[in-house]
Design an enzyme around this catalytic site. Structure first.
Site, PDB file in Angstrom:
ATOM      1  N   HIS A  34     -54.571  -1.271 -61.782  1.00 33.76           N
ATOM      2  CA  HIS A  34     -53.815  -2.002 -61.203  1.00 33.76           C
ATOM      3  C   HIS A  34     -53.116  -3.222 -61.995  1.00 33.76           C
ATOM      4  O   HIS A  34     -52.077  -3.529 -61.773  1.00 33.76           O
ATOM      5  CB  HIS A  34     -54.516  -2.543 -59.984  1.00 33.76           C
ATOM      6  CG  HIS A  34     -53.852  -3.556 -58.903  1.00 33.76           C
ATOM      7  ND1 HIS A  34     -53.254  -3.002 -57.711  1.00 33.76           N
ATOM      8  CD2 HIS A  34     -53.750  -4.842 -58.987  1.00 33.76           C
ATOM      9  CE1 HIS A  34     -52.781  -4.357 -57.212  1.00 33.76           C
ATOM     10  NE2 HIS A  34     -53.189  -5.189 -57.806  1.00 33.76           N
ATOM     11  N   GLU A  35     -54.029  -3.783 -62.525  1.00 33.59           N
ATOM     12  CA  GLU A  35     -53.841  -4.799 -63.122  1.00 33.59           C
ATOM     13  C   GLU A  35     -52.731  -4.801 -64.374  1.00 33.59           C
ATOM     14  O   GLU A  35     -51.697  -5.588 -64.845  1.00 33.59           O
ATOM     15  CB  GLU A  35     -54.978  -5.722 -63.933  1.00 33.59           C
ATOM     16  CG  GLU A  35     -55.845  -6.111 -62.692  1.00 33.59           C
ATOM     17  CD  GLU A  35     -55.218  -7.061 -61.667  1.00 33.59           C
ATOM     18  OE1 GLU A  35     -54.416  -7.645 -61.801  1.00 33.59           O
ATOM     19  OE2 GLU A  35     -55.897  -6.894 -60.475  1.00 33.59           O
TER      20      GLU A  35
ATOM     21  N   HIS B  67     -49.453  -4.646 -63.050  1.00 35.39           N
ATOM     22  CA  HIS B  67     -48.704  -5.854 -63.045  1.00 35.39           C
ATOM     23  C   HIS B  67     -48.165  -6.397 -64.334  1.00 35.39           C
ATOM     24  O   HIS B  67     -47.029  -7.093 -64.294  1.00 35.39           O
ATOM     25  CB  HIS B  67     -49.940  -7.039 -62.612  1.00 35.39           C
ATOM     26  CG  HIS B  67     -50.183  -7.184 -61.219  1.00 35.39           C
ATOM     27  ND1 HIS B  67     -49.184  -7.211 -60.145  1.00 35.39           N
ATOM     28  CD2 HIS B  67     -51.230  -6.957 -60.423  1.00 35.39           C
ATOM     29  CE1 HIS B  67     -49.853  -7.405 -59.021  1.00 35.39           C
ATOM     30  NE2 HIS B  67     -50.999  -7.298 -59.033  1.00 35.39           N
TER      31      HIS B  67
ATOM     32  N   GLU C  61     -47.577  -6.115 -54.910  1.00 30.64           N
ATOM     33  CA  GLU C  61     -48.849  -5.509 -55.010  1.00 30.64           C
ATOM     34  C   GLU C  61     -48.799  -4.159 -54.285  1.00 30.64           C
ATOM     35  O   GLU C  61     -49.711  -3.392 -55.141  1.00 30.64           O
ATOM     36  CB  GLU C  61     -50.006  -6.201 -53.961  1.00 30.64           C
ATOM     37  CG  GLU C  61     -50.391  -7.706 -54.168  1.00 30.64           C
ATOM     38  CD  GLU C  61     -51.020  -7.567 -55.529  1.00 30.64           C
ATOM     39  OE1 GLU C  61     -52.059  -6.767 -55.627  1.00 30.64           O
ATOM     40  OE2 GLU C  61     -51.008  -8.534 -56.040  1.00 30.64           O
TER      41      GLU C  61
END
Length: 289
Positions: A144-145, A148, A224
């Site tokens: 997930h990071e 980003h 997100e």
């Protein structure tokens, strides 16, 4: 670097558009006649709106390290640290970005990514995350990071915030001058802005600032969803990210400093001002994709 250039050009374009619209509507002539230099105001709005956001972006990584107490893993000191670094490297290669710095910090379950450039970012995970999740779930959070970072979300958020700041500074002062001019009509001895300008500007800075914050928060929530989907794509399946989100929903979210809170894996559930959607909504969106 391309996103930094886009950030600069977009903010300059916003100021140019504001100037053109003011000229077409005749606002510039009205404001000039009442003692306001529109060109100076546009420059001030650009510096205040873009400058603060840009500086925050440039110092985001060192500030995150300092405020969160991040210990960068230069040489892994345990099998777990070696696994974290290898996982970040594997996902970074798959996402087509340079290897970020990897760090660990003490705290409840959370993680974040930050940095001005996607090829020199920082990915940090908390001790609470490592202790409270399975390796597969931690892997999903790291994905997930990395998503980003690959999506350039740090620069994009700065761009949105800068544009909003520019509008707030410009509009509050234009309206402030208009109100002050109306209140002091017929006052031949007036020189410079009066109390009407000052009060109106302060009030509008607050009110428009709240509105701008809601817009920025809305964009953050959409980002997100994309990062969740990016994690699933990096792992090749959705379930690890779904499980990680479900577990986070039952855990106490770790508090992050404001400078990196929007880049964490989880956050508060306040609707209009929340940078993260509710966990249940994120799971539903991920499963439906």
């Amino acid at each position: 670097m391309k996103r930094i250039l886009l950030l600069v050009l977009t903010n300059v374009a916003v100021v140019v558009v504001l100037g053109i619209v003011a000229s077409l509507l005749g606002v510039n002539r009205y404001l000039t006649a009442n003692g306001l230099n529109l060109g100076a105001l546009l420059g001030f709005a650009l510096i205040m709106g873009f400058g603060g956001a840009f500086i925050s972006l440039l110092i985001s990584k060192p500030m995150a390290k300092w405020t969160s107490g991040v210990r960068v893993i230069n040489q892994p000191q345990s099998p777990d640290e070696a696994w974290i670094v290898d996982t970040v490297r594997r996902f970074a290669d798959k996402a087509g970005i340079a290897m970020p710095e990897v760090g660990i910090y003490e705290g409840e379950a959370n993680a974040f990514a930050t940095g001005a450039f996607k090829n020199s970012a920082l990915v940090a995970v908390s001790t609470g995350l490592l202790q409270g999740m399975t390796r597969e779930e931690v892997e999903a959070v790291i994905g997930h990071e990395i998503a980003h970072v690959a999506n350039g979300d740090m620069v994009t958020m700065t761009l949105i915030q800068g544009v909003m700041n520019t509008f707030v500074v410009f509009l509050s002062r234009v309206i402030g001058y208009a109100v002050d001019s109306f209140l002091r009509k017929g006052d031949d001895e007036r020189s410079g802005p009066g109390i009407g300008y000052m009060i109106t500007t302060i009030v509008l800075d607050i009110l428009l600032g709240f509105l701008a914050s809601m817009i920025v928060a809305w964009f953050s929530r959409q980002r997100e969803f994309r990062a969740d989907a990016g994690a699933a794509q990096l792992m090749g399946r959705k379930q690890p990210m779904v499980h990680a989100l479900a577990r986070l929903g039952g855990m106490v979210p770790g508090e992050l400093p404001k400078s990196v809170a929007a880049m964490g894996i989880t956050g508060s559930l306040g609707k209009l001002f929340s940078t993260h959607p509710p966990i249940e909504e994120r799971i539903a969106r991920l499963q439906a994709s």
